[in-house]
Design a protein around this motif. Structure first.
Motif, mmCIF file in Angstrom:
data_model
loop_
_atom_site.group_PDB
_atom_site.id
_atom_site.type_symbol
_atom_site.label_atom_id
_atom_site.label_comp_id
_atom_site.label_asym_id
_atom_site.label_seq_id
_atom_site.Cartn_x
_atom_site.Cartn_y
_atom_site.Cartn_z
ATOM 1 N N LEU A 45 0.909 -1.136 0.019
ATOM 2 C CA LEU A 45 0.032 -0.056 0.065
ATOM 3 C C LEU A 45 0.665 1.368 -0.090
ATOM 4 O O LEU A 45 0.496 2.166 -0.836
ATOM 5 C CB LEU A 45 -0.992 -0.010 0.953
ATOM 6 N N PRO A 46 1.949 1.331 0.751
ATOM 7 C CA PRO A 46 2.877 2.410 0.725
ATOM 8 C C PRO A 46 3.265 3.031 -0.804
ATOM 9 O O PRO A 46 3.607 3.990 -0.871
ATOM 10 C CB PRO A 46 3.703 2.477 1.646
ATOM 11 N N GLN A 47 3.245 1.982 -1.585
ATOM 12 C CA GLN A 47 3.579 2.327 -3.155
ATOM 13 C C GLN A 47 2.722 3.168 -3.781
ATOM 14 O O GLN A 47 3.221 3.867 -4.776
ATOM 15 C CB GLN A 47 3.832 1.146 -3.790
ATOM 16 N N LEU A 48 1.601 3.634 -3.027
ATOM 17 C CA LEU A 48 0.807 4.921 -3.657
ATOM 18 C C LEU A 48 1.700 5.933 -3.740
ATOM 19 O O LEU A 48 1.178 6.843 -4.673
ATOM 20 C CB LEU A 48 -0.744 4.722 -2.889
ATOM 21 N N TRP A 49 2.349 6.214 -2.816
ATOM 22 C CA TRP A 49 3.222 7.231 -2.814
ATOM 23 C C TRP A 49 4.091 7.482 -4.088
ATOM 24 O O TRP A 49 4.065 8.551 -4.647
ATOM 25 C CB TRP A 49 4.075 7.435 -1.485
ATOM 26 N N CYS A 50 4.616 6.498 -4.592
ATOM 27 C CA CYS A 50 5.350 6.395 -5.686
ATOM 28 C C CYS A 50 4.602 6.479 -6.794
ATOM 29 O O CYS A 50 5.020 7.271 -7.874
ATOM 30 C CB CYS A 50 6.184 4.951 -6.014
ATOM 31 N N ILE A 51 3.208 6.187 -6.842
ATOM 32 C CA ILE A 51 2.334 6.466 -7.890
ATOM 33 C C ILE A 51 2.133 7.903 -7.918
ATOM 34 O O ILE A 51 2.024 8.744 -9.111
ATOM 35 C CB ILE A 51 1.216 5.529 -7.987
ATOM 36 N N LEU A 52 1.774 8.503 -6.926
ATOM 37 C CA LEU A 52 1.606 9.871 -6.732
ATOM 38 C C LEU A 52 2.704 10.800 -7.238
ATOM 39 O O LEU A 52 2.455 11.932 -8.029
ATOM 40 C CB LEU A 52 1.178 10.332 -5.383
ATOM 41 N N THR A 53 3.749 10.376 -6.914
ATOM 42 C CA THR A 53 5.049 10.905 -7.325
ATOM 43 C C THR A 53 5.593 10.913 -8.841
ATOM 44 O O THR A 53 6.622 11.610 -9.304
ATOM 45 C CB THR A 53 6.299 10.956 -6.302
ATOM 46 N N GLY A 54 4.977 9.771 -9.344
ATOM 47 C CA GLY A 54 5.314 9.538 -10.858
ATOM 48 C C GLY A 54 6.541 8.605 -11.080
ATOM 49 O O GLY A 54 7.095 8.465 -12.146
ATOM 50 N N THR A 55 7.096 7.894 -9.927
ATOM 51 C CA THR A 55 8.118 6.998 -10.011
ATOM 52 C C THR A 55 7.528 5.846 -10.566
ATOM 53 O O THR A 55 8.172 4.784 -10.894
ATOM 54 C CB THR A 55 9.097 7.039 -8.994
ATOM 55 N N MET A 56 6.291 5.466 -10.295
ATOM 56 C CA MET A 56 5.546 4.309 -10.523
ATOM 57 C C MET A 56 4.292 4.543 -11.100
ATOM 58 O O MET A 56 3.660 5.677 -11.183
ATOM 59 C CB MET A 56 5.625 3.313 -9.263
#
Length: 186
Positions: free
Chosen positions: A92-103
């Motif tokens: 779930l914390p990978q939502l951060w990477c989606i928000l920042t554009g790295t994922m």
């Protein structure tokens, strides 16, 4: 269009999952010592390294290896680590990477910095040009059970077939796999 889809879905998902993430984070903190999040070095688009967060499922000091390369990965799990992995709540914390554009939500799963065989195969077939994903075509077709070469073949198939409708289909299949816990080896 894909970036807009990722951003919109990530904002909605973060709003819906905020309280459950607090509960999971608290459970991690209460059941083992160390930080709640584990930030691993991952290979992103164009083979650029980035930091990817997960809820910590292994004890502090565990070697930074792909789980399939460990002799006994279960011995490193925290008391709730196995549950978090099987339910994919650790992701779930990978939502951060989606928000920042790295994922992205959908793409090849980001390789660990030291998975040279996977990175090499992906680079050879051009898959390294894609943003890594929270889920991907390989994940819904075997996840942890797939050999590196087969994962790369699925990643290449995704590269050739990618579209928003295909992404939506992969997200649906991911939901079904997570609910039924299919393909989770550890």
């Amino acid at each position: 269009m894909k970036r807009f889809f990722d951003l919109a879905l990530a904002v909605i998902a973060t709003g819906i999952l905020f309280f459950p993430m607090l509960v999971v984070g608290s459970a991690v903190a209460l059941t083992s010592s160390g930080p709640v999040l584990y930030w691993s070095d991952r290979v992103g688009k164009n083979n650029v390294l980035f930091k990817m967060p997960k809820f910590r499922t292994m004890h502090v000091g565990t070697p930074a290896l792909a789980t399939h390369l460990m002799d006994n990965p279960q011995s490193f799990l925290t008391p709730i680590g196995g549950f978090l992995r099987k339910t994919s709540l650790d992701e779930l914390p990978q939502l951060w990477c989606i928000l920042t554009g790295t994922m992205s939500f959908v793409g090849p799963r980001p390789a660990l910095f030291n998975q040279y065989d996977l990175v090499s195969l992906r680079t050879a077939c051009g898959v390294d040009k894609l943003l890594p994903g929270l889920t991907g075509w390989a994940q819904v077709n075997g996840r942890d059970e797939l050999p590196i070469k087969t994962k790369t073949e699925f990643d290449l198939a995704y590269l050739k077939r990618r579209s928003l409708s295909f992404d939506a289909y992969i997200l649906w299949l991911t939901f079904l796999k997570v609910v039924t816990r299919v393909g989770v080896a550890h």
